[in-house]
Design an enzyme around this catalytic site. Structure first.
Site, mmCIF file in Angstrom:
data_model
loop_
_atom_site.group_PDB
_atom_site.id
_atom_site.type_symbol
_atom_site.label_atom_id
_atom_site.label_comp_id
_atom_site.label_asym_id
_atom_site.label_seq_id
_atom_site.Cartn_x
_atom_site.Cartn_y
_atom_site.Cartn_z
ATOM 1 N N GLU A 115 -4.612 -18.754 4.578
ATOM 2 C CA GLU A 115 -4.576 -20.176 4.962
ATOM 3 C C GLU A 115 -3.146 -20.630 5.288
ATOM 4 O O GLU A 115 -2.932 -21.427 6.201
ATOM 5 C CB GLU A 115 -5.207 -21.018 3.855
ATOM 6 C CG GLU A 115 -6.721 -20.789 3.790
ATOM 7 C CD GLU A 115 -7.389 -21.449 2.588
ATOM 8 O OE1 GLU A 115 -8.177 -22.369 2.794
ATOM 9 O OE2 GLU A 115 -7.108 -21.040 1.445
ATOM 10 N N GLU A 135 -12.943 -16.756 -1.210
ATOM 11 C CA GLU A 135 -13.056 -17.760 -2.274
ATOM 12 C C GLU A 135 -14.470 -17.944 -2.817
ATOM 13 O O GLU A 135 -14.643 -18.262 -3.998
ATOM 14 C CB GLU A 135 -12.547 -19.129 -1.773
ATOM 15 C CG GLU A 135 -11.050 -19.249 -1.683
ATOM 16 C CD GLU A 135 -10.488 -18.793 -0.346
ATOM 17 O OE1 GLU A 135 -9.329 -19.106 -0.069
ATOM 18 O OE2 GLU A 135 -11.217 -18.129 0.424
#
Length: 721
Positions: A115, A135
């Site tokens: 990210e 995640e």
């Protein structure tokens, strides 16, 4: 250990290199994130900085947000909100920088690491680097802008696949997807990134903010259809989980209302999910899995594992051939011994079939298949055992046969050779009774199919030397198994804990509960199959053999039902005979059998029990508790007798050995969410109604009396008791 940080260095070319430093995988703790912001702010202020390159120390970009921080977030009254922190740092600092930035990715860019990279204006990667957003494996969603940027870089369909399956892609594929802009070798990576960043500054390359890219996003109507399909798949594959649906909602919000709105929704959702029961459970499993290799008194002695260069396996049946497959897949030469040529050929063919199925699925090349098969040699005698470092016995569960084998092994194998048995229930002291090498005897209990199932129970006796345990722990790592070290007893940890699983079902069925409803409810709870479907899969021959072991060793708490022997008498032995508790068609599809009631009534009359109206109309909650609380009770005994090192090891054993749902945190973790007092009171009540099978053990009673969690270590519990 020092705090994680970033280091800023400015070169003569005016490019600032910001390096993430937080060993071992440069995870993004709050310290690292704040340091990243400070480094970007400094680079923005400095006149001698023209452009920025972000990279990670020692060949790893970043393994993502620091999972060890989750416990603190979950426990804190005034909780830090990582989702909102990320907007301030990732979006409003990194992506909003007035100087162009390039991510130089080697090793790993996972979760928050990817990210951060996606917030840079370009990404360069080595061909073998791993990039992904895993995640969802932890019960959360990407929280640092991943739900918004990934679809804009790789398209909606691929982004959904990467997030919902948690599967990373290698640099090579990431480049073809548009996730990275160029592939570079590791030694040229940072220098190429410096030039790339200056090219952006000079407008020789595009200056792009990923968040506002639109060329890969489908029109809204089409996007909504893709998201609708993804929702249906998520509901089907994970009916008990909410966070995959939240992830899809957040992605949709960004597409429908703009990326900034999407980021706000992502931050809010992430901060809510971090404190959810699912996240707590999955984070517990994450750490429990990594903790199984720490065994007090064994792994803290500084012992170095010895090299195991060649392994011999006795028995080429399902288990032996599966173990052989696991070993040759990890480049370990194997000798497979059988009693005659027919059995040996069958064993070698099973290994071949296991590997061919990998080739068919595209998981293995023909070249690798041939290399793996060349590591397997067959044998009908012990001549070739002179130089093996380990033997794994995987013959049928027959005590006298195993005793003879181990006496032979002592004669033919070198004195350093590890002598392992894959027995699932037989006491290892019995197996090694006729040898003088009891310090070398160890259990290596694989689960079927052995080349697929991830767990390896390493069973030590009072005589097994610590060196042997350290050696087998090392082997488990090489063959990519999660090891759990347990003590020696009937059934060890997994089978011992779960022997009441089917027995509880039999007790309920004989007293009027619906057999097929029990399986449905237990499957809905999250198990791969209910107790009766599992008994069919394992086969009644094995069920009776192991059941006999438990009756002999734990007579006071074994429920003795005649239902399985009655079925077996009628040539119904489970799935292999196409008839067991279910009927099976040619494709192994199970369907209920209306004739089963006749057998149940016969078993009921032999047991001398009658139908209990309360058990005929059991609620789902009651079924779950009456099946699992006896399993929890037995797990308490396993802990009390020091068969397991710690409760977390039993959680991993239940998840990886029996398919207990990881999102419930494993057996003991789940039990503690209900509380020792509650479990004790329910078992106490049932033992009064239905006998000693349900009687709570002393460990459970003592902890219930003081409200102490079942998972609390013994020393902590003793101080409170």
């Amino acid at each position: 250990m020092g705090k994680g940080r970033t280091v800023l260095e400015v070169g003569h070319d005016g490019v600032a290199i910001i390096t993430i430093v937080n060993p071992p995988v440069n995870s993004l703790s709050f310290d690292v994130l704040h340091s990243l912001k400070e480094s970007f702010d400094e680079a923005s202020r400095r006149d001698d900085v023209k452009a920025i390159v972000v990279t990670g120390a020692k060949g790893k970009f970043s393994g993502g947000f620091d999972i060890s921080a989750f416990g603190g977030i979950q426990a804190a009254k005034e909780r830090p909100k990582p989702g909102w922190v990320s907007i301030e740092i990732i979006t409003d600092t990194v992506e909003a920088s007035r100087k162009p930035s390039v991510a130089a990715i080697d090793g790993l860019a996972l979760g928050g690491g990817l990210e951060v990279a996606m917030a840079c204006n370009a990404r360069l990667s080595t061909p073998t680097a791993q990039l992904g957003l895993p995640e969802l494996q932890l019960g959360i969603i990407p929280g640092f802008g991943g739900t918004q940027r990934l679809p804009r870089l790789v398209g909606l369909t691929k982004a959904l696949e990467m997030m919902l399956t948690s599967k990373p892609v290698k640099g090579q594929e990431a480049h073809s997807l548009g996730l990275v802009d160029g592939l570079v070798s590791a030694d040229e990576l940072v220098n190429t990134a410096r030039k790339w960043a200056l090219d952006i500054l000079e407008h020789r390359r595009p200056w792009v903010a990923s968040l506002y890219k639109t060329d890969k996003i489908e029109p809204l109507g089409e996007a909504r259809e893709i998201l609708k399909f993804a929702r249906a798949q998520a509901r089907k594959q994970a009916p008990n989980l909410n966070h995959p649906l939240v992830c899809i909602d957040v992605i949709e919000q960004g597409i429908a209302s703009g990326p900034r709105t999407g980021l706000l929704k992502e931050a809010e959702a992430f901060d809510g999910l971090v404190v959810s029961d699912t996240c707590k459970s999955l984070v517990h499993i994450f750490f429990a899995q990594r903790g199984t290799t720490k065994v007090p008194g064994i792994t803290d002695r500084g012992l170095v594992p010895r090299k195991v260069k060649k392994v011999a396996i006795l028995g080429g049946g399902l288990m032996g051939s599966g173990i052989a497959t696991a070993l040759i897949l990890s480049n370990c030469p194997v000798i497979l011994k059988e009693v005659n040529q027919k059995f040996l050929d069958a064993g070698v063919n099973r290994v071949k079939a296991n590997l061919q199925s990998r080739v068919k699925k595209g998981k293995m090349s023909q070249e690798k298949f041939e290399k793996a098969m060349s590591l397997l040699k067959g044998s009908l005698d012990y001549e070739s055992f002179k130089d093996v470092d380990m033997v794994i016995e995987a013959v049928i569960e027959n005590i006298s046969l195993k005793q003879q084998i181990f006496a032979d092994l002592e004669k033919y194998c070198p004195p350093h050779c590890i002598l392992a048995s894959n027995t699932s229930t037989i006491d290892l002291n019995l197996i090694g009774q006729k040898t003088k090498s009891q310090d070398r005897i160890v259990g290596a209990h694989f689960f079927s199919p052995a080349h697929v199932m991830p767990l390896l129970e390493i069973v030590r006796t009072a005589h097994t030397s610590p060196q042997i345990i350290v050696d087998v722990l090392d082997i488990s790592k090489k063959i990519k198994k999660t090891p759990v070290v347990v003590g020696n007893c009937t059934g060890f940890a997994v089978n011992r804990m779960f022997f009441p699983y089917t027995q509880a079902g039999l007790l309920l069925v004989e007293r009027g509960a619906n057999l097929y409803q029990i399986d449905r409810v237990i499957t809905k709870f999250g198990m791969p199959m209910g107790p009766f479907r599992l008994a069919d899969l394992v086969g009644f021959g094995v069920a009776i053999a192991t059941g006999t072991q438990f009756i002999q060793n734990f007579p006071e708490r074994t429920y003795k039902s005649m239902l399985i022997p009655l079925l077996q008498e009628d040539k119904r032995a489970g799935e292999t005979t196409r008839k067991g508790f279910y009927l099976y068609d040619g494709k192994r599809k199970a369907s209920p059998d209306p004739e089963l009631n006749n057998y149940i009534e016969k078993a009921r009359s032999i047991s001398g029990v009658s139908v209990d109206p309360k058990l005929v109309k059991l609620s789902e909650k009651d079924i779950i508790e009456m099946i699992f609380f006896p399993v929890v009770n037995e797990a308490c005994r396993v802990l009390d007798e020091d068969i397991a090192v710690k409760a977390a090891d039993l959680d991993i054993s239940a998840v990886m050995g029996m398919g207990f749902p990881p999102y419930r945190g494993g057996l003991m973790f789940w039990a503690d969410t209900l509380g020792s007092k509650y479990i004790h009171s329910r078992l106490e009540k049932w033992s009064e109604l239905y006998g000693g099978f349900f009687k709570p053990c002393n460990y459970l009673a003592a902890r219930a009396a003081k409200g102490i969690p079942l998972s609390a270590p013994k020393d902590q519990a003793m101080s409170r008791l």
